[in-house]
Write a protein that holds these residues in place. Structure first.
Motif, PDB file in Angstrom:
ATOM      1  N   LEU A  28       0.726  -1.249  -0.058  1.00  0.00           N
ATOM      2  CA  LEU A  28       0.116   0.084   0.199  1.00  0.00           C
ATOM      3  C   LEU A  28       1.012   1.071   0.103  1.00  0.00           C
ATOM      4  CD1 LEU A  28      -2.840  -0.954   2.440  1.00  0.00           C
ATOM      5  CD2 LEU A  28      -2.686  -1.666   0.450  1.00  0.00           C
ATOM      6  N   VAL A  29       0.394   1.902  -0.809  1.00  0.00           N
ATOM      7  CA  VAL A  29       0.952   3.190  -0.960  1.00  0.00           C
ATOM      8  C   VAL A  29       0.562   4.522  -1.586  1.00  0.00           C
ATOM      9  CG1 VAL A  29       3.548   4.722  -2.625  1.00  0.00           C
ATOM     10  CG2 VAL A  29       3.169   1.671  -2.420  1.00  0.00           C
ATOM     11  N   GLY A  30       0.818   5.947  -0.520  1.00  0.00           N
ATOM     12  CA  GLY A  30       0.790   7.297  -0.393  1.00  0.00           C
ATOM     13  C   GLY A  30       1.283   7.670  -0.899  1.00  0.00           C
ATOM     14  N   GLY A  31       2.000   8.755  -0.109  1.00  0.00           N
ATOM     15  CA  GLY A  31       3.020   9.210  -0.729  1.00  0.00           C
ATOM     16  C   GLY A  31       4.523   8.577  -0.566  1.00  0.00           C
ATOM     17  N   ASP A  32       5.105   7.689   0.257  1.00  0.00           N
ATOM     18  CA  ASP A  32       5.846   6.846  -0.083  1.00  0.00           C
ATOM     19  C   ASP A  32       7.291   7.690   0.907  1.00  0.00           C
ATOM     20  OD1 ASP A  32       6.907   4.460  -0.086  1.00  0.00           O
ATOM     21  OD2 ASP A  32       7.899   4.964  -1.806  1.00  0.00           O
ATOM     22  N   SER A  33       6.143   9.286   1.644  1.00  0.00           N
ATOM     23  CA  SER A  33       7.184   9.426   2.068  1.00  0.00           C
ATOM     24  C   SER A  33       7.866   9.220   3.515  1.00  0.00           C
ATOM     25  CB  SER A  33       6.786  10.516   2.355  1.00  0.00           C
ATOM     26  OG  SER A  33       5.870  10.855   3.549  1.00  0.00           O
ATOM     27  N   PRO A  46       3.398  -5.786  -5.720  1.00  0.00           N
ATOM     28  CA  PRO A  46       2.863  -4.866  -6.331  1.00  0.00           C
ATOM     29  C   PRO A  46       2.180  -4.045  -6.199  1.00  0.00           C
ATOM     30  CG  PRO A  46       1.880  -7.461  -6.659  1.00  0.00           C
ATOM     31  CD  PRO A  46       3.217  -8.005  -5.904  1.00  0.00           C
ATOM     32  N   ARG A  47       2.116  -2.568  -6.329  1.00  0.00           N
ATOM     33  CA  ARG A  47       1.787  -1.171  -5.738  1.00  0.00           C
ATOM     34  C   ARG A  47       0.452  -1.163  -5.458  1.00  0.00           C
ATOM     35  NH1 ARG A  47       6.213   2.119  -4.528  1.00  0.00           N
ATOM     36  NH2 ARG A  47       5.149   3.838  -5.119  1.00  0.00           N
ATOM     37  N   LEU A  48      -0.509  -1.083  -4.655  1.00  0.00           N
ATOM     38  CA  LEU A  48      -2.226  -0.334  -4.657  1.00  0.00           C
ATOM     39  C   LEU A  48      -1.382   0.997  -4.402  1.00  0.00           C
ATOM     40  CD1 LEU A  48      -4.634  -1.644  -3.246  1.00  0.00           C
ATOM     41  CD2 LEU A  48      -4.793   1.222  -3.002  1.00  0.00           C
ATOM     42  N   GLU A  49      -1.599   2.295  -5.138  1.00  0.00           N
ATOM     43  CA  GLU A  49      -1.531   3.447  -4.769  1.00  0.00           C
ATOM     44  C   GLU A  49      -2.945   4.178  -4.874  1.00  0.00           C
ATOM     45  OE1 GLU A  49       1.885   5.329  -5.848  1.00  0.00           O
ATOM     46  OE2 GLU A  49       2.466   3.651  -7.011  1.00  0.00           O
ATOM     47  N   THR A  50      -2.723   4.840  -3.999  1.00  0.00           N
ATOM     48  CA  THR A  50      -3.851   6.215  -3.196  1.00  0.00           C
ATOM     49  C   THR A  50      -3.623   7.329  -3.756  1.00  0.00           C
ATOM     50  OG1 THR A  50      -2.820   6.542  -0.925  1.00  0.00           O
ATOM     51  CG2 THR A  50      -3.869   4.026  -0.984  1.00  0.00           C
ATOM     52  N   ALA A  70      -8.451   9.268   1.383  1.00  0.00           N
ATOM     53  CA  ALA A  70      -6.757   8.946   2.424  1.00  0.00           C
ATOM     54  C   ALA A  70      -5.749   9.028   0.714  1.00  0.00           C
ATOM     55  CB  ALA A  70      -7.098   7.475   1.717  1.00  0.00           C
ATOM     56  N   GLY A  71      -5.899   9.830  -0.495  1.00  0.00           N
ATOM     57  CA  GLY A  71      -5.175  10.238  -0.948  1.00  0.00           C
ATOM     58  C   GLY A  71      -4.667  11.766  -1.313  1.00  0.00           C
ATOM     59  N   THR A  72      -4.840  12.178  -0.596  1.00  0.00           N
ATOM     60  CA  THR A  72      -5.789  13.700  -0.619  1.00  0.00           C
ATOM     61  C   THR A  72      -3.687  14.168  -0.133  1.00  0.00           C
ATOM     62  OG1 THR A  72      -7.913  14.034   0.529  1.00  0.00           O
ATOM     63  CG2 THR A  72      -6.633  16.542   0.794  1.00  0.00           C
TER      64      THR A  72
END
Length: 380
Positions: A28-33, A46-50, A70-72
């Protein structure tokens, strides 16, 4: 779920169900920070991008509630709140320009004010998430006094994506404090901890603290910074009293605002200068009344003594965890050096009973083990 966002969530649900059926996993990946936080996941997952699922859904300034997907971007939420004189009081660190709301909750990390205002979980009112069966679930709500059912929404704070894909979050927000001041005292660490303990015993508007050896001017100086926030009269009275208790000076708020931000974002010189490439950044969470600890490297103290940062090699982990446990806390390898062994434990292993509870929770939310497998280490 709105018609506009339904296709994104439905596509994620299909991806989750397919992974569960195939016996594969997803990262699970958002900003990956905050990818550095915790054991590294396999690069080929595999990545699930939010991030594509973003936007502020609702903001009710008079109700002190904001709901966002969530991706905001976290910066977008903070800008919207600032325009209304409000803020996320727990000061979540970004650790990069792409930080998201979902990642903020999943990481569960708070900034300098955490010891006085609470942690991320204390401000989460409700969440929506996809579980390991691809079901879109809602927990909590958009009011502060919500007592219906189990408090699963707060359970997700700090879960590191191990329980599900957060799709939407409702947060309690607070007005920006009317007044703020930062005081600086030249005190050795033991004297600083003792003085902070005395101040905590009085009704002072204490908000944050930071003790560090400052060597930017040549010879190292032990400096204690204390931030006050609250009503103007309370802040002014506290400044007068504290400066009478210990020799110090009041700092320029316009300058210290950037310094406190740098403290939370770990861009202060202390965080940027490890003693060697073999040193990692360790975080020891202990009782605030804990005296000065015998630590093997440079130290920075936050949260009125409750948080001790120290640079130390990875192989010092056992000793650091023993020290932290004796002080009623735990130790985390927060930032590992580049050559750290993959098997190095980032987090303190839980007690057997707690580990069993965590495993059962994960099986309930994610029976096929789809989400971020091994994100905690020690079999979780």
């Amino acid at each position: 779920m709105s018609a506009e966002t339904a296709p994104t969530v439905a596509r994620w649900a299909d991806q989750i169900r397919a992974a569960a059926a195939d016996g594969t996993a997803l990262r699970l990946v958002g900003g990956d920070s905050k990818a550095f936080y915790g054991p590294p996941l396999p690069a080929d997952l595999p990545r699930l991008e939010t991030r594509e699922h973003g936007g502020i859904v609702a903001h009710e300034p008079t109700e002190l509630v904001l709901t966002a997907r969530a991706g905001t971007p976290l910066a977008e939420v903070e800008a919207a709140l600032a325009a209304c004189g409000q803020c996320l009081a727990f000061e979540p660190p970004h650790f990069g320009p792409d930080a998201t709301v979902g990642g903020m909750v999943a990481a569960g990390l708070s900034g300098p004010a955490r010891a006085s205002v609470g942690a991320v979980r204390d401000f989460v009112l409700g969440v929506q998430l996809l579980n390991g069966r691809g079901e879109h679930l809602t927990f909590g709500g958009q009011v502060m006094k919500n007592v219906a059912g189990y408090d699963v929404s707060r359970l997700l704070a700090g879960s590191l994506g191990s329980l599900g894909v957060i799709t939407e979050v409702s947060l309690k927000v607070l007005p920006v404090a009317p007044a703020e001041a930062t005081l600086c005292f030249e005190l050795a660490q033991d004297a600083a901890l003792a003085q902070l303990a005395r101040w905590r015993g009085h009704p002072l508007p204490l908000n944050a603290s930071c003790w560090v050896l400052d060597d930017t001017g040549g010879a190292p100086r032990p400096l204690l910074f204390v931030r006050l926030r609250g009503a103007a009269a309370a802040v002014e009275a506290a400044c007068t009293r504290m400066l009478a208790d210990a020799p110090g000076e009041r700092q320029d708020t316009a300058i210290t605002a950037a310094d406190w931000r740098a403290c939370g974002e770990q861009t202060l010189p202390f965080f940027a200068q490890p003693p060697s490439p073999a040193h990692g950044l360790w975080r020891l969470s202990v009782a605030p009344t804990t005296p000065v600890l015998d630590l093997p490297g440079p130290t920075l103290v936050e949260w009125f003594g409750g948080l001790r940062w120290v640079w130390a090699p990875v192989d010092a982990g056992a000793a650091l965890r023993q020290v932290a446990q004796a002080a009623g806390g735990h130790a985390t390898l927060f930032r590992a050096p580049a050559d750290a062994p993959l098997a190095a434990e980032r987090f303190t292993p839980p007690a057997p009973a707690l580990r069993t509870i965590q495993q059962r929770l994960q099986r309930e939310f994610d029976p096929a083990g789809v989400f971020n497998p091994g994100r905690w280490g020690f079999g979780l």
